[in-house]
Design an enzyme around this catalytic site. Structure first.
Site, PDB file in Angstrom:
ATOM      1  N   LYS A  83      -5.938 -13.093   6.118  1.00  0.00           N
ATOM      2  CA  LYS A  83      -5.845 -11.638   5.951  1.00  0.00           C
ATOM      3  C   LYS A  83      -7.215 -11.020   6.237  1.00  0.00           C
ATOM      4  O   LYS A  83      -8.235 -11.482   5.699  1.00  0.00           O
ATOM      5  CB  LYS A  83      -5.411 -11.347   4.507  1.00  0.00           C
ATOM      6  CG  LYS A  83      -4.647 -10.066   4.318  1.00  0.00           C
ATOM      7  CD  LYS A  83      -4.083 -10.028   2.901  1.00  0.00           C
ATOM      8  CE  LYS A  83      -3.337  -8.751   2.636  1.00  0.00           C
ATOM      9  NZ  LYS A  83      -2.974  -8.633   1.216  1.00  0.00           N
TER      10      LYS A  83
HETATM   11  O1  G3P Z   1      -0.246  -5.700  -0.625  1.00  0.00           O
HETATM   12  C1  G3P Z   1      -1.164  -4.709  -0.940  1.00  0.00           C
HETATM   13  C2  G3P Z   1      -1.088  -4.384  -2.375  1.00  0.00           C
HETATM   14  O2  G3P Z   1      -1.569  -5.431  -3.146  1.00  0.00           O
HETATM   15  C3  G3P Z   1      -1.720  -3.122  -2.743  1.00  0.00           C
HETATM   16  O3  G3P Z   1      -0.903  -2.573  -3.691  1.00  0.00           O
HETATM   17  O4  G3P Z   1      -0.319  -1.203  -5.589  1.00  0.00           O
HETATM   18  O5  G3P Z   1      -2.693  -1.998  -5.268  1.00  0.00           O
HETATM   19  O6  G3P Z   1      -1.750  -0.231  -3.799  1.00  0.00           O
HETATM   20  P1  G3P Z   1      -1.456  -1.442  -4.642  1.00  0.00           P
END
Ligand code: G3P
Length: 217
Positions: A83
């Site tokens: 990633k």
């Molecule tokens: O896959 C990306 C994710 O981990 C981000 O999610 O909820 O932190 O915006 P969030």
């Protein structure tokens, strides 16, 4: 549509994996921090558990250092997907890694042009962050729709991995638009099965069945 779970929590991953519905896992530095585990150890455990791609993120910000970290991460297992952040160095690393046969996931995508660049860099996956756009009062689903059109226009093979998924409605909308993958927290994936009429209907069937005195043997 493929389902990835967005966590580095081994117990949660094992539970989702047991359903047979899980196609992969995504992690990031914040999720590793939350797990409280060593990145190499926990990522190896995840890769041993799950057959599909397991995204592990580099933390370097410059090309040469990203490539060094990617080489370390790639040695963990064959199903590692490197990633990389959506920066010029990240794209350059993506191009080099995909040319070397590695799976790549270009993350932190917030615009259609960024997604176009990720596809040109040969990314296996691009991760547009829906929830974080919604947080800024921008409809994250519009971004997924734009990327779908662009990728279809040019027959790009990069898969759209809808990330930063916060609700079951996000999953539905992403599926309607034609995202290839969603990655969601375990709680959101588990919530997909829930419907009050299913619970109510099942309770009624079981109550009637009990009255018959029968059993299926
Ligand atoms: O896959 C990306 C994710 O981990 C981000 O999610 O909820 O932190 O915006 P969030």
């Amino acid at each position: 549509m493929k389902f990835f779970v967005d966590t580095a929590d081994i117990k949660e991953i094992a539970e989702m994996n047991d359903t047979g519905l899980l196609d992969g896992v995504t992690t990031n530095p914040s999720l590793i921090m939350k797990s409280g585990r060593d990145i190499m150890e926990v990522t190896k455990e995840i890769c041993d558990l799950v057959e599909g791609p397991v995204s592990a993120e580099v933390t370097a910000t410059e090309y040469a250092d990203m490539m060094k970290e990617a080489a370390v991460l790639a040695k963990i297992a064959d199903n590692i997907c490197i990633k990389l952040p959506l920066t010029m160095d990240g794209l350059k690393a993506c191009k080099a890694l995909t040319s070397d046969g590695h799976k790549t996931n270009v993350t932190l995508c917030f615009s259609a042009n960024q997604a176009l660049l990720a596809a040109k860099a040969g990314a296996t996956f691009v991760s547009p962050f829906i929830g974080r756009l919604d947080d800024m009062a921008v409809d994250g689903m519009d971004l997924i729709a734009d990327i779908r059109i662009i990728y279809d226009n040019y027959d790009f093979k990069t898969e759209i991995l809808a990330a930063s998924i916060r609700t079951v409605d996000h999953v539905k909308q992403a599926a309607l638009i034609g995202a290839d993958v969603v990655t969601a927290p375990p709680a959101t994936l588990k919530a997909l099965v829930k419907h009050p009429l299913t619970d109510k209907g099942l309770a009624a069937f079981l109550a009637d069945w009990a009255k018959t005195g029968q059993s299926i043997t």
